[in-house]
Scaffold this motif. Structure first.
Motif, PDB file in Angstrom:
ATOM      1  N   ILE A   1       0.841  -1.202   0.000  1.00 32.08           N
ATOM      2  CA  ILE A   1       0.000   0.000   0.000  1.00 32.08           C
ATOM      3  C   ILE A   1       0.874   1.249   0.000  1.00 32.08           C
ATOM      4  O   ILE A   1       0.752   2.119  -0.869  1.00 32.08           O
ATOM      5  N   VAL A   2       1.768   1.345   0.980  1.00 35.90           N
ATOM      6  CA  VAL A   2       2.545   2.583   1.131  1.00 35.90           C
ATOM      7  C   VAL A   2       3.587   2.729   0.034  1.00 35.90           C
ATOM      8  O   VAL A   2       3.846   3.846  -0.445  1.00 35.90           O
ATOM      9  N   GLU A   3       4.188   1.605  -0.406  1.00 40.87           N
ATOM     10  CA  GLU A   3       5.229   1.717  -1.425  1.00 40.87           C
ATOM     11  C   GLU A   3       4.658   1.935  -2.820  1.00 40.87           C
ATOM     12  O   GLU A   3       5.334   2.502  -3.685  1.00 40.87           O
ATOM     13  N   SER A   4       3.429   1.504  -3.067  1.00 41.46           N
ATOM     14  CA  SER A   4       2.797   1.805  -4.349  1.00 41.46           C
ATOM     15  C   SER A   4       2.583   3.311  -4.498  1.00 41.46           C
ATOM     16  O   SER A   4       2.857   3.891  -5.554  1.00 41.46           O
ATOM     17  N   VAL A   5       2.094   3.933  -3.444  1.00 37.39           N
ATOM     18  CA  VAL A   5       1.881   5.387  -3.474  1.00 37.39           C
ATOM     19  C   VAL A   5       3.222   6.101  -3.608  1.00 37.39           C
ATOM     20  O   VAL A   5       3.352   7.074  -4.366  1.00 37.39           O
ATOM     21  N   LEU A   6       4.235   5.624  -2.895  1.00 34.72           N
ATOM     22  CA  LEU A   6       5.564   6.228  -2.992  1.00 34.72           C
ATOM     23  C   LEU A   6       6.117   6.103  -4.405  1.00 34.72           C
ATOM     24  O   LEU A   6       6.691   7.069  -4.942  1.00 34.72           O
ATOM     25  N   HIS A   7       5.952   4.943  -5.018  1.00 30.56           N
ATOM     26  CA  HIS A   7       6.484   4.729  -6.366  1.00 30.56           C
ATOM     27  C   HIS A   7       5.813   5.651  -7.384  1.00 30.56           C
ATOM     28  O   HIS A   7       6.483   6.215  -8.259  1.00 30.56           O
ATOM     29  N   VAL A   8       4.509   5.803  -7.277  1.00 27.88           N
ATOM     30  CA  VAL A   8       3.771   6.582  -8.277  1.00 27.88           C
ATOM     31  C   VAL A   8       3.881   8.082  -8.029  1.00 27.88           C
ATOM     32  O   VAL A   8       3.981   8.868  -8.983  1.00 27.88           O
ATOM     33  N   TYR A   9       3.905   8.503  -6.757  1.00 29.17           N
ATOM     34  CA  TYR A   9       3.824   9.942  -6.459  1.00 29.17           C
ATOM     35  C   TYR A   9       5.004  10.498  -5.675  1.00 29.17           C
ATOM     36  O   TYR A   9       5.040  11.702  -5.410  1.00 29.17           O
TER      37      TYR A   9
ATOM     38  N   GLU B   1      -8.365  -0.317  -2.835  1.00 30.50           N
ATOM     39  CA  GLU B   1      -9.081   0.925  -2.551  1.00 30.50           C
ATOM     40  C   GLU B   1      -8.417   1.699  -1.424  1.00 30.50           C
ATOM     41  O   GLU B   1      -8.419   2.931  -1.424  1.00 30.50           O
ATOM     42  N   LEU B   2      -7.834   0.988  -0.467  1.00 30.42           N
ATOM     43  CA  LEU B   2      -7.098   1.676   0.586  1.00 30.42           C
ATOM     44  C   LEU B   2      -5.883   2.387  -0.014  1.00 30.42           C
ATOM     45  O   LEU B   2      -5.552   3.514   0.387  1.00 30.42           O
ATOM     46  N   THR B   3      -5.229   1.761  -0.967  1.00 29.87           N
ATOM     47  CA  THR B   3      -4.115   2.398  -1.672  1.00 29.87           C
ATOM     48  C   THR B   3      -4.584   3.647  -2.406  1.00 29.87           C
ATOM     49  O   THR B   3      -3.925   4.700  -2.371  1.00 29.87           O
ATOM     50  N   HIS B   4      -5.719   3.556  -3.052  1.00 28.04           N
ATOM     51  CA  HIS B   4      -6.258   4.707  -3.777  1.00 28.04           C
ATOM     52  C   HIS B   4      -6.577   5.850  -2.819  1.00 28.04           C
ATOM     53  O   HIS B   4      -6.330   7.028  -3.126  1.00 28.04           O
ATOM     54  N   ALA B   5      -7.125   5.518  -1.651  1.00 31.91           N
ATOM     55  CA  ALA B   5      -7.457   6.555  -0.668  1.00 31.91           C
ATOM     56  C   ALA B   5      -6.195   7.192  -0.099  1.00 31.91           C
ATOM     57  O   ALA B   5      -6.153   8.411   0.143  1.00 31.91           O
ATOM     58  N   THR B   6      -5.168   6.379   0.125  1.00 27.69           N
ATOM     59  CA  THR B   6      -3.892   6.913   0.597  1.00 27.69           C
ATOM     60  C   THR B   6      -3.311   7.883  -0.417  1.00 27.69           C
ATOM     61  O   THR B   6      -2.829   8.971  -0.060  1.00 27.69           O
ATOM     62  N   ALA B   7      -3.361   7.507  -1.687  1.00 25.70           N
ATOM     63  CA  ALA B   7      -2.855   8.401  -2.735  1.00 25.70           C
ATOM     64  C   ALA B   7      -3.669   9.685  -2.800  1.00 25.70           C
ATOM     65  O   ALA B   7      -3.112  10.780  -2.996  1.00 25.70           O
ATOM     66  N   LEU B   8      -4.965   9.578  -2.617  1.00 27.05           N
ATOM     67  CA  LEU B   8      -5.827  10.757  -2.628  1.00 27.05           C
ATOM     68  C   LEU B   8      -5.413  11.717  -1.521  1.00 27.05           C
ATOM     69  O   LEU B   8      -5.327  12.939  -1.727  1.00 27.05           O
TER      70      LEU B   8
ATOM     71  N   ARG C   1      -2.724  16.662   0.167  1.00 25.92           N
ATOM     72  CA  ARG C   1      -1.778  17.356   1.042  1.00 25.92           C
ATOM     73  C   ARG C   1      -0.800  18.195   0.225  1.00 25.92           C
ATOM     74  O   ARG C   1      -0.445  19.320   0.620  1.00 25.92           O
ATOM     75  N   LYS C   2      -0.375  17.670  -0.913  1.00 22.88           N
ATOM     76  CA  LYS C   2       0.518  18.436  -1.785  1.00 22.88           C
ATOM     77  C   LYS C   2      -0.157  19.708  -2.299  1.00 22.88           C
ATOM     78  O   LYS C   2       0.512  20.698  -2.609  1.00 22.88           O
ATOM     79  N   GLU C   3      -1.482  19.679  -2.374  1.00 18.45           N
ATOM     80  CA  GLU C   3      -2.237  20.825  -2.867  1.00 18.45           C
ATOM     81  C   GLU C   3      -2.752  21.718  -1.722  1.00 18.45           C
ATOM     82  O   GLU C   3      -3.536  22.623  -1.964  1.00 18.45           O
ATOM     83  N   GLY C   4      -2.322  21.407  -0.481  1.00 22.04           N
ATOM     84  CA  GLY C   4      -2.656  22.296   0.617  1.00 22.04           C
ATOM     85  C   GLY C   4      -3.711  21.809   1.591  1.00 22.04           C
ATOM     86  O   GLY C   4      -4.146  22.582   2.469  1.00 22.04           O
ATOM     87  N   LEU C   5      -4.166  20.547   1.480  1.00 19.58           N
ATOM     88  CA  LEU C   5      -5.121  20.016   2.454  1.00 19.58           C
ATOM     89  C   LEU C   5      -4.548  20.165   3.856  1.00 19.58           C
ATOM     90  O   LEU C   5      -3.425  19.738   4.127  1.00 19.58           O
TER      91      LEU C   5
ATOM     92  N   TYR D   1      -7.726  15.193  -8.660  1.00 19.48           N
ATOM     93  CA  TYR D   1      -8.303  14.098  -9.435  1.00 19.48           C
ATOM     94  C   TYR D   1      -7.610  13.925 -10.781  1.00 19.48           C
ATOM     95  O   TYR D   1      -7.553  12.806 -11.309  1.00 19.48           O
ATOM     96  N   ALA D   2      -7.068  14.998 -11.320  1.00 19.19           N
ATOM     97  CA  ALA D   2      -6.362  14.900 -12.597  1.00 19.19           C
ATOM     98  C   ALA D   2      -5.091  14.049 -12.469  1.00 19.19           C
ATOM     99  O   ALA D   2      -4.668  13.402 -13.430  1.00 19.19           O
ATOM    100  N   ARG D   3      -4.493  14.043 -11.282  1.00 16.42           N
ATOM    101  CA  ARG D   3      -3.261  13.268 -11.059  1.00 16.42           C
ATOM    102  C   ARG D   3      -3.538  11.895 -10.449  1.00 16.42           C
ATOM    103  O   ARG D   3      -2.641  11.059 -10.379  1.00 16.42           O
ATOM    104  N   TRP D   4      -4.756  11.646 -10.014  1.00 20.24           N
ATOM    105  CA  TRP D   4      -5.105  10.431  -9.286  1.00 20.24           C
ATOM    106  C   TRP D   4      -5.331   9.295 -10.276  1.00 20.24           C
ATOM    107  O   TRP D   4      -6.386   9.195 -10.898  1.00 20.24           O
ATOM    108  N   ASP D   5      -4.339   8.414 -10.425  1.00 17.29           N
ATOM    109  CA  ASP D   5      -4.367   7.343 -11.415  1.00 17.29           C
ATOM    110  C   ASP D   5      -4.589   6.006 -10.704  1.00 17.29           C
ATOM    111  O   ASP D   5      -3.641   5.310 -10.326  1.00 17.29           O
ATOM    112  N   ARG D   6      -5.847   5.630 -10.525  1.00 19.38           N
ATOM    113  CA  ARG D   6      -6.178   4.422  -9.773  1.00 19.38           C
ATOM    114  C   ARG D   6      -5.701   3.166 -10.494  1.00 19.38           C
ATOM    115  O   ARG D   6      -5.248   2.209  -9.849  1.00 19.38           O
TER     116      ARG D   6
END
Length: 289
Positions: free
Chosen positions: A25-33, A56-63, A68-72, A110-115
């Protein structure tokens, strides 16, 4: 606690997935983003509910990482608490983002969110290049050994022997092929009709359908069914089954080997309505006889 049949989850109950699924989960998000969350914080999503599917948990983590990168402004605990309040799961995460950021920020996220890419990377990291190609019939684009090889087995041979003498079912969020691999590693033999996976035509936990279907399959004389799982959604599944099928008695057993450990985990299980809490699956032969 006298019971007539046993139903088990796989991850966190029969096998340890801290360094396999949760790492993926965590390394997939790290690899992509290029950014991610600590592996220990995956439990916050699990506690929010609705994340029986680790893709889906991976997708939510990426979201969350993208927002956060956009200021959340939310930290992860605030974000996952808000997911729980919004109904849990990936849809809950999307609701939180919709309410927490401006529309233009949401559109950039959402434009960067590649599920699809996240899922593909997850499967390659988890399965490894060779097994990924074999199961998915796709050429991998990552050279990986596979975290699947880092899944210690919790269940002991004595417990496996005891389980073989019980009416037994499995309800898991794993894909069917990956469930079969895990069960083969444990030595547990379950017929196909008593194995409910991501690929089954039933809603995932905490929906009660699979648990109720299993109880009916066990047949006459099966009135008291225990379901042992490592998440709060597993406990909710039991209570949902009891509400939907009052003709049978369902018992929820929280297993602390999956992440809800220690006194705080014990209390979380009790607060969710667990009838009993155990440290490992290997206590079942004692408490259920």
């Amino acid at each position: 606690m006298r019971i007539d049949a046993v139903v088990l989850d796989i991850d966190g109950v029969l096998v340890d997935v801290a360094d396999s699924y949760r790492r993926a989960i965590v390394e997939s998000v790290l690899h992509v983003y290029g950014d991610t969350i600590p592996k220990s914080d995956v439990q916050l999503f699990k506690n929010a509910g609705g994340f029986n599917n680790d893709w889906e948990l991976t997708h939510a983590t990426a979201l969350y990482v993208l927002a956060r990168k956009e200021g959340l402004a939310y930290d992860l605990a605030t974000f996952t608490d808000a997911i729980e309040a919004s109904g849990g799961g990936l849809e809950g995460a999307r609701t939180v983002i919709a309410n927490a950021v401006d529309p233009d920020v949401r559109e950039r996220v959402y434009a960067r969110w590649d599920r699809d890419r996240l899922t593909t990377v997850f499967q390659q990291l988890y399965l490894g290049s060779d097994l990924y190609q074999s199961l998915h019939e796709n050429e991998p684009d990552l050279e990986t050994e596979g975290f699947i090889h880092d899944e210690p087995v919790f269940v002991t041979p004595d417990t496996v022997t005891w389980l073989a003498d019980q009416p037994l079912g499995i309800v898991t969020g794993r894909p069917a092929a990956e469930a079969a691999l895990a069960l083969d590693r444990t030595g547990i033999d379950v017929s196909d009709e008593r194995l409910f996976t991501m690929d089954s035509n039933t809603p995932g936990k905490p929906a009660p359908d699979a648990l109720i279907d299993l109880t009916k399959q066990f047949g006459n004389g099966t009135n008291r069914v225990a379901f042992a799982g490592d998440t709060l959604d597993d406990i909710k599944t039991v209570h949902n089954a009891a509400d939907a099928d009052p003709e049978h008695d369902y018992f929820a057993i929280g297993v602390q080997s999956g992440g809800l450990s220690g006194e705080s985990g014990h209390q979380a299980f009790e607060n969710a309505g667990a009838h009993m809490v155990v440290e490992t699956v290997n206590e079942l032969p004692t408490i259920l006889e």
